[in-house]
Design a protein around this motif. Sequence first.
Motif: not given
Length: 477
Positions: A77-95, A113-119
């Motif tokens: 899950t996304l929560a499992e991917l982010l566990a431990g506050g790992r840094s993350v980039t989210v790519v969205i598409d354009n206009q 926010e729930r994962a405590g990600t700082t970056e």
Amino acid sequence: MTEPHRETYRARIPYESLDPLTIGSAGDDTLVHRDELELEMPAANLLAAIYPDEPPPVPDTTAEARRALSSPVAGPTLAELLAGGRSVTVVIDNQFRPTPASRILPAVLDEIERAGTTEATVITGNGKVFPLSDSDIEQKVGRENLDRMARLGIPLLQNDPLNYDAYTYLGVTSRGTPAYVHRSITDHDVVISIGQAQANHWGYGGGGKLIMPGVCADATIEANHANFTMSPQTHYGALAGPMRSDIDEIATMAGLDATLDVLLDTRGRVIEMYFGPHPVSHRRAIERFNAIYTFEPLAEQGPADIAICGVFAPTDHLFFHTGWGCMSADYVVRDGGTIIYTSPSPGVHTAIGDFPGLALMDLMKPYMPPTQANYERMLRDIHARVIQMWAGCIWAPIYEVMLKKHLTLVTLAENLEMAADIGIDATTSLDEAFAAAMERHGPDAKVVILPYARYQLPANMVRLDAQPLRFPQEALR
């Protein structure tokens, strides 16, 4: 003497480039008005009018995003991917993509926010498309999300393909493309993308395409497009074609962990979402897309003499984007036949200026009219890099169709002068375009209606595993 009664068929063709209006308690965008053109034609001439059987839209897009993120098709899950506050980039598409990122991001930001990600970073996958304006950003991302991102210290970046300092060189793909990917991707632990999965003339959109061309440098985009756009193996339904395969290889090199793949119906509403590892989730979404929007080939009845195509995507303001369906219609119209493409193409206002409805299509003007000699000259210019294939990747395949088929554009009056200057046959009247096509092909001409041509494709074009080849016209006869 009275003429015998002839049954008629009244066709209703989508003809819109409207941004959706926000209504409803769930905040989902719904097109409350659909612009259409009507055409009355002899029923005896109708070969097929092909409409998809679409599932109902989800009642709440944000809730569906939460469900998908917590119930992946495979993997964590996304929560499992982010566990431990790992840094993350989210790519969205354009206009120019109707993916409702503003209603999906709340679910993603909740997990961050729930994962405590700082970056964390959100980046728009512009590719080489001009930057989003402030109003584009507010519409795409949403004011509440922007305020929340500011509070959490999450920047919003945009792809800037000529600023090579912003990219990491990852090596060369197995097909020879140099891979320069934005540092916001390569410098973070987790990378996810949010985009629309759909058929297009490259094979399919969504998934790894958010990485390439979305967040790649100019050299990467141009090499991929110039080398593979005109390949016979690059076409609707070719997930394993060289262009799409190169795209997915770059996404793998960049470390794309997971994709949130959104299926939108022909009113721009979310019907399903899939989340999971790259490229597994995207493939699952595409299989579902094909189940809804492919149709059986016209082998027994066809091919058609005339195809009538409609436009429906709510963010399509330029023929440069609406015209993809020309390449899909190509497979059900005989050589020498006519494609009538209805597209108002009202143009677009951007941060760097205003663009008319046929912007970028004028790049084909030096090669008009479509002849074999001009086509070969175009190919030489592509491979000599005289033509930038970021734009050529759309008009050049349309030009290729125009070598074999007569294209008539039904559009707004303001586009007629530019169409004439380019050499595109255009009119404001569907009745006029149809009458001319019937005159061209005779009273027994066979007509197919593809109201959503940009989505629709013959089922036998789909090649998910093997290296595909273009579907031969002879097999349709």
